[in-house]
Motif scaffolding. Sequence first.
Motif, PDB file in Angstrom:
ATOM      1  N   LYS A  46      -0.512  12.318 -18.645  1.00  0.00           N
ATOM      2  CA  LYS A  46      -1.228  11.049 -18.492  1.00  0.00           C
ATOM      3  C   LYS A  46      -1.227  10.661 -17.018  1.00  0.00           C
ATOM      4  CE  LYS A  46      -1.280   6.208 -19.968  1.00  0.00           C
ATOM      5  NZ  LYS A  46      -0.584   5.166 -20.770  1.00  0.00           N
ATOM      6  N   ILE A  47      -2.384  10.202 -16.530  1.00  0.00           N
ATOM      7  CA  ILE A  47      -2.464   9.725 -15.148  1.00  0.00           C
ATOM      8  C   ILE A  47      -1.910   8.313 -15.096  1.00  0.00           C
ATOM      9  CG2 ILE A  47      -3.993   9.223 -13.209  1.00  0.00           C
ATOM     10  CD1 ILE A  47      -5.940  11.313 -14.381  1.00  0.00           C
ATOM     11  N   GLN A  48      -0.776   8.156 -14.419  1.00  0.00           N
ATOM     12  CA  GLN A  48      -0.070   6.879 -14.408  1.00  0.00           C
ATOM     13  C   GLN A  48      -0.428   6.008 -13.209  1.00  0.00           C
ATOM     14  OE1 GLN A  48       1.797   5.948 -16.868  1.00  0.00           O
ATOM     15  NE2 GLN A  48       2.718   7.722 -17.840  1.00  0.00           N
ATOM     16  N   LEU A  49      -0.872   6.651 -12.103  1.00  0.00           N
ATOM     17  CA  LEU A  49      -1.094   5.903 -10.870  1.00  0.00           C
ATOM     18  C   LEU A  49      -2.027   6.709  -9.977  1.00  0.00           C
ATOM     19  CD1 LEU A  49      -0.058   3.386  -9.163  1.00  0.00           C
ATOM     20  CD2 LEU A  49       1.643   4.940  -8.196  1.00  0.00           C
ATOM     21  N   VAL A  50      -2.907   6.015  -9.249  1.00  0.00           N
ATOM     22  CA  VAL A  50      -3.807   6.672  -8.305  1.00  0.00           C
ATOM     23  C   VAL A  50      -3.658   6.016  -6.938  1.00  0.00           C
ATOM     24  CG1 VAL A  50      -6.185   7.281  -7.723  1.00  0.00           C
ATOM     25  CG2 VAL A  50      -5.468   7.204 -10.128  1.00  0.00           C
ATOM     26  N   ILE A  51      -3.400   6.817  -5.913  1.00  0.00           N
ATOM     27  CA  ILE A  51      -3.273   6.314  -4.543  1.00  0.00           C
ATOM     28  C   ILE A  51      -4.364   6.931  -3.679  1.00  0.00           C
ATOM     29  CG2 ILE A  51      -1.842   6.297  -2.464  1.00  0.00           C
ATOM     30  CD1 ILE A  51       0.595   6.030  -4.201  1.00  0.00           C
ATOM     31  N   ARG A  52      -5.111   6.080  -2.995  1.00  0.00           N
ATOM     32  CA  ARG A  52      -6.144   6.525  -2.063  1.00  0.00           C
ATOM     33  C   ARG A  52      -5.533   6.634  -0.676  1.00  0.00           C
ATOM     34  NH1 ARG A  52      -9.692   4.388   1.764  1.00  0.00           N
ATOM     35  NH2 ARG A  52     -11.851   5.163   1.706  1.00  0.00           N
ATOM     36  N   ARG A  53      -5.715   7.769  -0.007  1.00  0.00           N
ATOM     37  CA  ARG A  53      -5.138   7.994   1.317  1.00  0.00           C
ATOM     38  C   ARG A  53      -6.250   8.282   2.322  1.00  0.00           C
ATOM     39  NH1 ARG A  53      -0.853  12.677   0.007  1.00  0.00           N
ATOM     40  NH2 ARG A  53      -2.842  13.767  -0.238  1.00  0.00           N
TER      41      ARG A  53
ATOM     42  N   LEU B 251       8.253  10.605  -5.308  1.00  0.00           N
ATOM     43  CA  LEU B 251       8.484   9.436  -6.156  1.00  0.00           C
ATOM     44  C   LEU B 251       9.402   8.424  -5.503  1.00  0.00           C
ATOM     45  CD1 LEU B 251       8.905  11.071  -9.683  1.00  0.00           C
ATOM     46  CD2 LEU B 251       6.896   9.946  -8.732  1.00  0.00           C
ATOM     47  N   ILE B 252      10.279   8.876  -4.611  1.00  0.00           N
ATOM     48  CA  ILE B 252      11.233   7.945  -4.003  1.00  0.00           C
ATOM     49  C   ILE B 252      11.033   7.838  -2.491  1.00  0.00           C
ATOM     50  CG2 ILE B 252      12.960   8.220  -5.803  1.00  0.00           C
ATOM     51  CD1 ILE B 252      14.447  10.159  -3.994  1.00  0.00           C
ATOM     52  N   SER B 253       9.859   8.235  -2.015  1.00  0.00           N
ATOM     53  CA  SER B 253       9.546   8.113  -0.597  1.00  0.00           C
ATOM     54  C   SER B 253       8.050   7.904  -0.450  1.00  0.00           C
ATOM     55  CB  SER B 253       9.994   9.359   0.173  1.00  0.00           C
ATOM     56  OG  SER B 253       9.294  10.513  -0.290  1.00  0.00           O
ATOM     57  N   GLY B 254       7.598   7.687   0.782  1.00  0.00           N
ATOM     58  CA  GLY B 254       6.183   7.473   1.012  1.00  0.00           C
ATOM     59  C   GLY B 254       5.742   6.068   0.648  1.00  0.00           C
ATOM     60  N   ALA B 255       4.471   5.927   0.256  1.00  0.00           N
ATOM     61  CA  ALA B 255       3.899   4.612  -0.033  1.00  0.00           C
ATOM     62  C   ALA B 255       4.112   4.210  -1.494  1.00  0.00           C
ATOM     63  CB  ALA B 255       2.403   4.629   0.275  1.00  0.00           C
ATOM     64  N   PHE B 256       4.246   2.916  -1.718  1.00  0.00           N
ATOM     65  CA  PHE B 256       4.311   2.313  -3.058  1.00  0.00           C
ATOM     66  C   PHE B 256       5.419   2.919  -3.915  1.00  0.00           C
ATOM     67  CE2 PHE B 256      -0.162   2.257  -1.620  1.00  0.00           C
ATOM     68  CZ  PHE B 256      -0.305   0.879  -1.453  1.00  0.00           C
ATOM     69  N   VAL B 257       6.605   3.002  -3.341  1.00  0.00           N
ATOM     70  CA  VAL B 257       7.747   3.581  -4.052  1.00  0.00           C
ATOM     71  C   VAL B 257       8.045   2.800  -5.327  1.00  0.00           C
ATOM     72  CG1 VAL B 257      10.224   4.011  -3.945  1.00  0.00           C
ATOM     73  CG2 VAL B 257       8.772   4.618  -2.010  1.00  0.00           C
ATOM     74  N   ASP B 258       7.983   1.461  -5.265  1.00  0.00           N
ATOM     75  CA  ASP B 258       8.292   0.647  -6.445  1.00  0.00           C
ATOM     76  C   ASP B 258       7.343   0.965  -7.600  1.00  0.00           C
ATOM     77  OD1 ASP B 258      10.324  -0.538  -5.065  1.00  0.00           O
ATOM     78  OD2 ASP B 258       9.254  -2.399  -4.636  1.00  0.00           O
ATOM     79  N   LYS B 259       6.057   1.101  -7.304  1.00  0.00           N
ATOM     80  CA  LYS B 259       5.081   1.400  -8.355  1.00  0.00           C
ATOM     81  C   LYS B 259       5.275   2.802  -8.908  1.00  0.00           C
ATOM     82  CE  LYS B 259       1.452  -1.829  -6.926  1.00  0.00           C
ATOM     83  NZ  LYS B 259       0.021  -1.992  -6.580  1.00  0.00           N
ATOM     84  N   LYS B 260       5.594   3.750  -8.038  1.00  0.00           N
ATOM     85  CA  LYS B 260       5.818   5.116  -8.503  1.00  0.00           C
ATOM     86  C   LYS B 260       7.070   5.198  -9.367  1.00  0.00           C
ATOM     87  CE  LYS B 260       5.482   6.831  -4.312  1.00  0.00           C
ATOM     88  NZ  LYS B 260       5.384   7.733  -3.148  1.00  0.00           N
ATOM     89  N   ARG B 261       8.118   4.511  -8.942  1.00  0.00           N
ATOM     90  CA  ARG B 261       9.355   4.522  -9.715  1.00  0.00           C
ATOM     91  C   ARG B 261       9.145   3.863 -11.074  1.00  0.00           C
ATOM     92  NH1 ARG B 261      14.230   2.388  -6.127  1.00  0.00           N
ATOM     93  NH2 ARG B 261      15.343   2.893  -8.038  1.00  0.00           N
ATOM     94  N   GLN B 262       8.389   2.753 -11.092  1.00  0.00           N
ATOM     95  CA  GLN B 262       8.151   2.076 -12.361  1.00  0.00           C
ATOM     96  C   GLN B 262       7.351   2.952 -13.310  1.00  0.00           C
ATOM     97  OE1 GLN B 262       9.488  -1.016 -13.302  1.00  0.00           O
ATOM     98  NE2 GLN B 262       8.841  -0.096 -15.256  1.00  0.00           N
ATOM     99  N   ALA B 263       6.359   3.663 -12.757  1.00  0.00           N
ATOM    100  CA  ALA B 263       5.582   4.587 -13.580  1.00  0.00           C
ATOM    101  C   ALA B 263       6.484   5.679 -14.155  1.00  0.00           C
ATOM    102  CB  ALA B 263       4.458   5.202 -12.758  1.00  0.00           C
ATOM    103  N   PHE B 264       7.429   6.155 -13.337  1.00  0.00           N
ATOM    104  CA  PHE B 264       8.373   7.176 -13.796  1.00  0.00           C
ATOM    105  C   PHE B 264       9.274   6.621 -14.901  1.00  0.00           C
ATOM    106  CE2 PHE B 264      12.632   9.140 -13.275  1.00  0.00           C
ATOM    107  CZ  PHE B 264      12.316  10.410 -13.702  1.00  0.00           C
ATOM    108  N   PHE B 265       9.789   5.400 -14.702  1.00  0.00           N
ATOM    109  CA  PHE B 265      10.655   4.792 -15.721  1.00  0.00           C
ATOM    110  C   PHE B 265       9.895   4.597 -17.031  1.00  0.00           C
ATOM    111  CE2 PHE B 265      13.040   2.577 -12.027  1.00  0.00           C
ATOM    112  CZ  PHE B 265      13.761   3.733 -11.799  1.00  0.00           C
ATOM    113  N   ASP B 266       8.635   4.163 -16.942  1.00  0.00           N
ATOM    114  CA  ASP B 266       7.821   3.979 -18.142  1.00  0.00           C
ATOM    115  C   ASP B 266       7.632   5.313 -18.872  1.00  0.00           C
ATOM    116  OD1 ASP B 266       7.612   1.302 -17.531  1.00  0.00           O
ATOM    117  OD2 ASP B 266       5.598   1.461 -16.659  1.00  0.00           O
ATOM    118  N   TYR B 267       7.437   6.372 -18.081  1.00  0.00           N
ATOM    119  CA  TYR B 267       7.263   7.701 -18.688  1.00  0.00           C
ATOM    120  C   TYR B 267       8.544   8.139 -19.410  1.00  0.00           C
ATOM    121  CZ  TYR B 267       7.435  12.808 -18.712  1.00  0.00           C
ATOM    122  OH  TYR B 267       7.617  14.119 -19.074  1.00  0.00           O
ATOM    123  N   ILE B 268       9.691   7.943 -18.774  1.00  0.00           N
ATOM    124  CA  ILE B 268      10.960   8.312 -19.395  1.00  0.00           C
ATOM    125  C   ILE B 268      11.179   7.511 -20.664  1.00  0.00           C
ATOM    126  CG2 ILE B 268      13.470   8.287 -19.127  1.00  0.00           C
ATOM    127  CD1 ILE B 268      12.054  10.528 -17.616  1.00  0.00           C
TER     128      ILE B 268
END
Length: 220
Positions: A120-127, A197-214
């Motif tokens: 499932k696509i949990q998050l999209v980041i435009r760079r 997941l724990i570095s770069g941009a929007f770490v909080d959003k990436k971590r939350q997406a990971f927690f939701d997946y778990i």
Amino acid sequence: AAVYLSNRGRPFIDRALGHIILTDKLFQYEVLSDLKIPIPKTIYMSITRLRTSYDNLVDQLGLPFILKNISSNKGRDNFLVSSPAEYKSVLESIGSNEKYVTQEYIDNDCDYRLFIMGNKIQLVIRRSRGSAKTHLNNVSVGGEAKTVSINQIPLSVQKHSLEAAAILKRDIAGVDVVRDKTTGLWCCFEVNDGPQLISGAFVDKKRQAFFDYIDSELAK
């Protein structure tokens, strides 16, 4: 080579090699190409052959073209080549045992990283590039990032991204896709198995997406 031969019904030794999942870019391109997922036109050859193949590469890829290490990440060892002098300079800095691919350059204003977790696509980041002095959009080299709606990504590209993560057997992946601003066509740059997941941009959003997946996996 084993995957290439296996997909074409050709025998090889040892058959176990056909079941190994690698993480380098060359392996990815072979797998994605056979799955008919659009990728930039790509050529691989030894460093020895690369040193004498500039004209041939220009004929097949046009100018400029990309020269990049199959094992590097975060924009490292990724060069935009526009002339024989630039090509020679890059090759002089490369060891004879290193492995590089050359690719057509996809002209773009930005790229997108699709964070896939559990098919499932949990998050999209435009760079997008932070400077005109580079062709790279990576945040790790100064690129700018923002989260965007998944609706900005065509359904066909979403489908291909999910297929790419699945065929490479990655429960968690960062699939990088780009739209050619000249042709309007989309292609896949890479399927990252360690998508920051724990570095770069929007770490909080990436971590939350990971927690939701778990949580969703534990609830099964």
